[in-house]
Design an enzyme around this catalytic site. Structure first.
Site, mmCIF file in Angstrom:
data_model
loop_
_atom_site.group_PDB
_atom_site.id
_atom_site.type_symbol
_atom_site.label_atom_id
_atom_site.label_comp_id
_atom_site.label_asym_id
_atom_site.label_seq_id
_atom_site.Cartn_x
_atom_site.Cartn_y
_atom_site.Cartn_z
ATOM 1 N N GLY A 129 0.834 -1.182 0.000
ATOM 2 C CA GLY A 129 0.000 0.000 0.000
ATOM 3 C C GLY A 129 0.874 1.239 0.000
ATOM 4 O O GLY A 129 2.090 1.164 -0.138
ATOM 5 N N CYS A 134 6.466 9.370 1.403
ATOM 6 C CA CYS A 134 5.099 8.842 1.387
ATOM 7 C C CYS A 134 4.092 9.845 0.823
ATOM 8 O O CYS A 134 2.906 9.773 1.105
ATOM 9 C CB CYS A 134 4.677 8.346 2.759
ATOM 10 S SG CYS A 134 5.746 7.035 3.369
#
Length: 177
Positions: free
Chosen positions: A45, A138
């Site tokens: 993910g 991220c």
């Protein structure tokens, strides 16, 4: 990691891989695209992550029939590591990783398949921060990458690996993986 995961599914034991990667940018399933760097898709993910020499990546292929308990044990080991090295580092559950203010020093993320974990934690020891900061860690607004060295901690990968294995062993109450 996939090969070790297959072994862990068969032998029902915990396996840990500690390694470094050449400079690369990987993207997970939350990849919006449009990056200023070439990317490699990863079976995880999240968004974009930079890996490079000077970063200790710990991949966990652990029996994780209770993912929340597994996750807490991994967190505990890293929390203890940071408490001994840089007490100002804090884990942020809303933006999974460890931070000093807006500076991200370690990332984590897991996937679970057949009751066994995949992926793990990347900890910046002495990385090229210019390369890491070509993208926001991220894809988080206002977050930049940092490293142990940048924060004043001089520790080599071998000693850090040894300390980390000891803390993980204690956290999982398992003298060997």
């Amino acid at each position: 990691m996939d090969e070790i995961h297959a072994i862990a599914c068969e032998d029902k034991k915990n396996h840990v891989i500690l390694c470094t990667h050449p400079l690369c940018y990987t993207v997970g399933s939350d990849d919006p695209g449009g990056w200023p760097v070439p990317t490699i898709p990863a079976d995880r993910g999240g968004s974009i992550t930079c890996h490079s020499p000077g970063q200790l990546v710990t991949y966990f292929c652990f029996q994780a029939h209770e993912p929340a308990a597994f996750y807490r044990k991994v967190r505990r080991a890293y929390d203890e590591l940071f408490a001994s090295l840089l007490p100002q580092v804090r884990y942020d559950p809303k933006r999974p990783g460890w931070y000093i203010q807006n500076r991200k020093i370690a990332s984590l993320g897991f996937r679970y398949r057949k009751g066994v974990s995949l992926h793990g934690v990347s900890l910046n020891i002495d990385v090229d921060l210019k390369a890491h900061n070509r993208v926001s860690p991220c894809n988080l607004d206002g977050v930049i990458a940092t490293s142990l060295l940048n924060e004043g901690v001089l520790l080599d990968e071998e000693n850090l690996s040894r300390d980390l294995i000891q803390l993980l062993s204690q956290s999982f109450d398992d003298p060997c993986f």
